[in-house]
Design a protein around this motif. Structure first.
Motif, PDB file in Angstrom:
ATOM      1  N   TYR A   1       2.177   2.316  12.791  1.00  0.00           N
ATOM      2  CA  TYR A   1       1.593   0.976  12.921  1.00  0.00           C
ATOM      3  C   TYR A   1       0.567   0.807  11.815  1.00  0.00           C
ATOM      4  O   TYR A   1      -0.300   1.663  11.621  1.00  0.00           O
TER       5      TYR A   1
ATOM      6  N   ASP B   1      -2.349  -1.653  10.309  1.00  0.00           N
ATOM      7  CA  ASP B   1      -3.255  -2.758  10.602  1.00  0.00           C
ATOM      8  C   ASP B   1      -4.072  -3.070   9.350  1.00  0.00           C
ATOM      9  O   ASP B   1      -5.197  -2.582   9.183  1.00  0.00           O
TER      10      ASP B   1
ATOM     11  N   ARG C   1      -5.601  -5.662   8.603  1.00  0.00           N
ATOM     12  CA  ARG C   1      -6.787  -6.477   8.839  1.00  0.00           C
ATOM     13  C   ARG C   1      -8.059  -5.671   8.585  1.00  0.00           C
ATOM     14  O   ARG C   1      -9.093  -6.228   8.209  1.00  0.00           O
TER      15      ARG C   1
END
Length: 214
Positions: free
Chosen positions: A38, A40, A42
């Motif tokens: 995963y 991320d 951000r």
């Protein structure tokens, strides 16, 4: 040996723990796919040095591949900050594309001043199946943009995404990718050889991987 920009960004993503590798306890993506990884992106907003490397790297690639670009657009929400950084780097106008049209006012989906025929590059934080960013491209096209292509920080390199971009005849450029990331992770000792092999198998056969590991 000096790292390539692909390796440098992959190293940065691993260093700030934007990437989680969990072959034995898979994540569920928004698309419903079960995955051992995963990403991320951000988190990169909170790290000025890395976000600057990303902005400069993508800006350079965009000017090389899309020299006629006139506007940078970000996808809501993760692509918006990176679009702002890149637009600033290139001294170009910026807009952003909502996931759906507003239900009031002018019911626009593209926010910002968009003149018909404006040559646009759309920024996404990462590419998994490619569905959402291609929907954003369709929305921008409906509102008059001439979308030259998509630029993203990272791609999982899934065949499904490659097929979708090919079917839409839409160019895609990325700053780093899944293969680079897992190679860097292995070199740094963040994953074992068996983990590496499992992660490589997922990239090549995500459906088979899910059937065997979920």
């Amino acid at each position: 040996m000096k790292q390539t920009i692909e390796q440098e960004v992959a190293t940065g993503l691993l260093a700030i723990q934007a990437v989680s590798l969990s072959p034995n306890e898979p994540f569920t993506w928004a698309s419903g796919i079960k995955s051992p990884i995963y990403c991320d992106n951000r988190l990169t907003m909170s790290y000025p040095e890395l976000r600057t490397t990303i902005a400069k790297g993508l800006a350079k690639k965009i000017k090389t591949q899309f020299p006629d670009v006139e506007m940078i657009a970000g996808t809501a929400t993760a692509g918006i900050p990176h679009a702002a950084f890149i637009a600033q780097e290139l001294n170009l106008p910026m807009s952003y594309i909502r996931s759906k049209p507003k239900d009031h006012g002018k019911t626009k989906q593209v926010e910002g001043k968009l003149e018909p025929g404006t040559k646009m590059v759309i920024i996404e934080d990462l590419i998994s199946t490619g569905g959402s960013v291609l929907e954003a491209r369709a929305a921008a096209t409906r509102e008059g943009a001439d979308v030259l292509g998509i630029a993203a920080i990272f791609t999982y390199e899934l065949e499904l995404a490659k097929e979708k971009f090919a079917a839409e005849n839409c160019p895609l450029l990325t700053l780093t990718d899944y293969s680079t990331l897992i190679n860097v992770a292995k070199e740094q000792g963040q994953i074992t050889q068996s983990d590496y092999e499992l992660l490589e198998f997922f990239k090549q056969n995500p459906k088979n991987w899910q059937q065997e590991n979920v």
